[in-house]
Design a protein around this motif. Structure first.
Motif, PDB file in Angstrom:
ATOM      1  N   MET A 126       0.851  -1.175   0.000  1.00 20.70           N
ATOM      2  CA  MET A 126       0.000   0.000   0.000  1.00 20.70           C
ATOM      3  C   MET A 126       0.894   1.235   0.000  1.00 20.70           C
ATOM      4  N   THR A 127       0.833   1.938  -1.106  1.00 27.70           N
ATOM      5  CA  THR A 127       1.689   3.105  -1.259  1.00 27.70           C
ATOM      6  C   THR A 127       0.922   4.235  -1.925  1.00 27.70           C
ATOM      7  N   ILE A 128       1.110   5.438  -1.410  1.00 26.64           N
ATOM      8  CA  ILE A 128       0.625   6.640  -2.073  1.00 26.64           C
ATOM      9  C   ILE A 128       1.800   7.177  -2.876  1.00 26.64           C
ATOM     10  N   LEU A 129       1.578   7.422  -4.141  1.00 25.53           N
ATOM     11  CA  LEU A 129       2.616   7.881  -5.058  1.00 25.53           C
ATOM     12  C   LEU A 129       2.357   9.322  -5.471  1.00 25.53           C
ATOM     13  N   ILE A 130       3.432  10.058  -5.699  1.00 26.32           N
ATOM     14  CA  ILE A 130       3.308  11.420  -6.217  1.00 26.32           C
ATOM     15  C   ILE A 130       4.408  11.651  -7.249  1.00 26.32           C
ATOM     16  N   ASP A 131       4.023  12.218  -8.379  1.00 25.70           N
ATOM     17  CA  ASP A 131       5.024  12.513  -9.407  1.00 25.70           C
ATOM     18  C   ASP A 131       5.468  13.970  -9.283  1.00 25.70           C
ATOM     19  N   PRO A 132       6.550  14.329  -9.952  1.00 27.59           N
ATOM     20  CA  PRO A 132       7.041  15.711  -9.864  1.00 27.59           C
ATOM     21  C   PRO A 132       6.028  16.689 -10.454  1.00 27.59           C
ATOM     22  N   PRO A 133       6.003  17.899  -9.924  1.00 29.08           N
ATOM     23  CA  PRO A 133       5.111  18.909 -10.505  1.00 29.08           C
ATOM     24  C   PRO A 133       5.599  19.278 -11.908  1.00 29.08           C
ATOM     25  N   SER A 134       4.896  18.799 -12.902  1.00 34.46           N
ATOM     26  CA  SER A 134       5.358  19.017 -14.281  1.00 34.46           C
ATOM     27  C   SER A 134       4.242  19.411 -15.244  1.00 34.46           C
ATOM     28  N   VAL A 135       3.032  19.590 -14.722  1.00 30.69           N
ATOM     29  CA  VAL A 135       1.900  19.927 -15.589  1.00 30.69           C
ATOM     30  C   VAL A 135       1.481  21.375 -15.326  1.00 30.69           C
ATOM     31  N   PRO A 136       1.690  22.251 -16.296  1.00 33.47           N
ATOM     32  CA  PRO A 136       1.266  23.639 -16.098  1.00 33.47           C
ATOM     33  C   PRO A 136      -0.240  23.785 -16.311  1.00 33.47           C
ATOM     34  N   TRP A 137      -0.876  24.524 -15.424  1.00 36.19           N
ATOM     35  CA  TRP A 137      -2.309  24.813 -15.573  1.00 36.19           C
ATOM     36  C   TRP A 137      -2.655  25.973 -14.665  1.00 36.19           C
TER      37      TRP A 137
END
Length: 91
Positions: A1-12
């Motif tokens: 059980m893992t919560i994953l987060i990717d780098p902030p790379s989506v501009p909006w």
């Protein structure tokens, strides 16, 4: 059980955004998001969109940094990936 987060790379909307997901269940993801004060409106079918300024706090709380492609692969492997519907351009 893992919560994953990717780098902030989506501009909006003038900000950079990350994706927060679980490799196990939506229940785990929603519980983590609720505990971290992430609003329900941030849920986008199979992940939460979170602004870059929250990244450090989410990692400190236990989210595991990962590459975007690995986050998507984990969603697929868990059977949690939900693709967005394609919009009809001729409508």
């Amino acid at each position: 059980m893992t919560i994953l987060i990717d780098p902030p790379s989506v501009p909006w909307r003038g900000r950079m955004w990350s994706h927060l997901a679980s490799d196990t269940s939506f229940a785990e993801l929603h519980a983590f998001a609720d505990a971290m004060g992430i609003p329900e409106r941030g849920f986008d079918g199979d992940h939460y969109d979170v602004p870059a300024e929250h990244w450090d706090a989410l990692v400190a709380a236990g989210a595991v940094p990962t590459r975007s492609r690995d986050l998507v692969a984990a969603l697929h492997a868990a059977g949690l990936r939900r693709r967005k519907r394609r919009r009809r351009l001729d409508a």
